[in-house]
Design a protein around this motif. Structure first.
Motif, PDB file in Angstrom:
ATOM      1  N   THR B   7      37.864  48.461  30.893  1.00  0.00           N
ATOM      2  CA  THR B   7      37.509  46.737  30.462  1.00  0.00           C
ATOM      3  C   THR B   7      38.589  45.944  31.103  1.00  0.00           C
ATOM      4  O   THR B   7      39.730  46.303  31.217  1.00  0.00           O
ATOM      5  CB  THR B   7      37.468  46.688  29.057  1.00  0.00           C
ATOM      6  N   PRO B   8      38.178  44.743  31.337  1.00  0.00           N
ATOM      7  CA  PRO B   8      36.656  44.121  31.765  1.00  0.00           C
ATOM      8  C   PRO B   8      36.405  44.773  32.995  1.00  0.00           C
ATOM      9  O   PRO B   8      36.813  45.298  33.552  1.00  0.00           O
ATOM     10  CB  PRO B   8      36.942  42.587  31.819  1.00  0.00           C
ATOM     11  N   SER B   9      34.985  44.539  33.028  1.00  0.00           N
ATOM     12  CA  SER B   9      34.240  44.966  34.486  1.00  0.00           C
ATOM     13  C   SER B   9      34.619  43.940  35.356  1.00  0.00           C
ATOM     14  O   SER B   9      34.953  44.198  36.652  1.00  0.00           O
ATOM     15  CB  SER B   9      32.807  44.767  34.469  1.00  0.00           C
ATOM     16  N   HIS B  10      34.786  42.552  35.173  1.00  0.00           N
ATOM     17  CA  HIS B  10      35.418  41.481  36.073  1.00  0.00           C
ATOM     18  C   HIS B  10      36.291  40.451  35.390  1.00  0.00           C
ATOM     19  O   HIS B  10      35.945  40.358  34.122  1.00  0.00           O
ATOM     20  CB  HIS B  10      34.023  40.700  36.462  1.00  0.00           C
ATOM     21  N   GLN B  11      37.320  40.410  36.104  1.00  0.00           N
ATOM     22  CA  GLN B  11      38.416  39.423  35.574  1.00  0.00           C
ATOM     23  C   GLN B  11      38.697  38.545  36.434  1.00  0.00           C
ATOM     24  O   GLN B  11      39.192  38.889  37.617  1.00  0.00           O
ATOM     25  CB  GLN B  11      39.480  40.057  35.267  1.00  0.00           C
ATOM     26  N   VAL B  12      38.620  37.193  36.235  1.00  0.00           N
ATOM     27  CA  VAL B  12      38.971  36.083  37.366  1.00  0.00           C
ATOM     28  C   VAL B  12      40.080  35.375  36.698  1.00  0.00           C
ATOM     29  O   VAL B  12      40.185  34.947  35.374  1.00  0.00           O
ATOM     30  CB  VAL B  12      37.803  35.161  37.311  1.00  0.00           C
ATOM     31  N   THR B  13      40.948  35.266  37.386  1.00  0.00           N
ATOM     32  CA  THR B  13      42.442  34.652  36.972  1.00  0.00           C
ATOM     33  C   THR B  13      42.961  33.590  37.895  1.00  0.00           C
ATOM     34  O   THR B  13      42.645  33.635  39.163  1.00  0.00           O
ATOM     35  CB  THR B  13      43.667  35.562  36.556  1.00  0.00           C
ATOM     36  N   GLN B  14      43.868  32.673  37.380  1.00  0.00           N
ATOM     37  CA  GLN B  14      44.488  31.979  38.247  1.00  0.00           C
ATOM     38  C   GLN B  14      46.029  32.421  38.941  1.00  0.00           C
ATOM     39  O   GLN B  14      46.472  33.313  38.159  1.00  0.00           O
ATOM     40  CB  GLN B  14      44.977  30.464  37.908  1.00  0.00           C
ATOM     41  N   MET B  15      45.826  32.091  40.202  1.00  0.00           N
ATOM     42  CA  MET B  15      47.393  32.858  40.745  1.00  0.00           C
ATOM     43  C   MET B  15      48.619  32.480  39.831  1.00  0.00           C
ATOM     44  O   MET B  15      48.587  31.212  39.176  1.00  0.00           O
ATOM     45  CB  MET B  15      47.446  32.030  42.036  1.00  0.00           C
ATOM     46  N   GLY B  16      49.270  33.361  39.708  1.00  0.00           N
ATOM     47  CA  GLY B  16      50.632  33.407  38.720  1.00  0.00           C
ATOM     48  C   GLY B  16      50.521  33.586  37.320  1.00  0.00           C
ATOM     49  O   GLY B  16      51.382  33.906  36.669  1.00  0.00           O
ATOM     50  N   GLN B  17      49.051  33.894  36.937  1.00  0.00           N
ATOM     51  CA  GLN B  17      48.726  34.492  35.472  1.00  0.00           C
ATOM     52  C   GLN B  17      49.206  35.743  35.413  1.00  0.00           C
ATOM     53  O   GLN B  17      48.984  36.566  36.398  1.00  0.00           O
ATOM     54  CB  GLN B  17      47.388  33.954  35.228  1.00  0.00           C
TER      55      GLN B  17
END
Lengths: 109, 114
Positions: B7-17
């Motif tokens: 988990t998760p199946s998809h993770q979106v994050t901002q650069m640097g996080q």
């Protein structure tokens, strides 16, 4: 250095035709070789391992140490065989697998 | 049949996080792995973990990466400060014994770094 080479990125065959997916490896010791398959939207699954010399879903693979190859073969392809196929190498004493780049097999009905 | 879950199946994050990817290996397995696959490229080994410590790691696994088994079931991969090039599928795998290299893979987490 490339430890596992799968020369074909894409391979298409007609249903009922024989199929061979090529895999060559580079390793001076006694390798452990595997074929993994990834069907659409599914996880990587172990298909074959050379050590057990088994046939799964009609597929076989023979380790040829002279040619450093572990080609995957099936005499009569089925539509459900369409998937990504990865050859993987385990080195003696190592704990990880080295994967080839994969071959996408498409079986045309 | 027991399976590795992620988990998760998809993770979106901002650069640097920072991101933490989670895995639950098969319960009686002892060896745990993370691999990644950048889109269009091969599956690459990142790290292996046994007996609560890293047993092997690749060049990719630099100081930005860490792994942990915080309890008896979870196995996590942390990326401290994500970069665009960290965008990939991350696969967790586990195996039962040292002498045999059959690894069982999870379904993967797709990480997208914007």
């Amino acid at each position: 250095a490339q430890r596992v080479t799968q020369p074909e990125k894409l391979l298409s065959v007609f249903k009922g035709a024989p199929v061979e997916l090529k895999c060559n490896y580079s390793y001076s010791g006694s390798p452990e070789l595997f074929w993994y398959v990834q069907y659409s939207r599914q996880r990587l699954q172990l298909l074959l391992r050379h050590i057990s010399r088994e046939s799964i879903k009609g597929f076989t693979a023979d380790l040829n140490k002279g040619e450093t190859s572990f080609h995957l073969k099936k005499p009569f392809a089925q539509e459900e065989d369409s998937a990504m196929y990865y050859c993987a190498l385990g080195e003696t004493g190592a704990n990880n697998l080295f994967f080839g780049t994969g071959t996408r097999l498409t079986v045309i009905p | 049949e027991p399976e590795v879950t992620q988990t998760p199946s998809h993770q979106v994050t901002q650069m640097g996080q920072e991101v933490i990817l989670r895995c639950v290996p098969i319960s009686n397995h002892l060896y745990f792995y993370w691999y990644r696959q950048i889109l269009g490229q091969k599956v690459e080994f990142l790290v292996s973990f046994y007996n609560n410590e890293i047993s092997e790691k690749s060049e990719i696994f630099d100081d930005q990466f860490s792994v942990e088994r915080p309890d008896g079931s979870n196995f996590t991969l942390k990326i401290r400060s994500t970069k665009l090039e960290d965008s990939a599928m991350y696969f967790c795998a586990s195996k039962a014994a040292l002498t045999y290299n059959e690894q069982f893979f999870g379904p993967g987490t797709r990480l997208t770094v914007l």
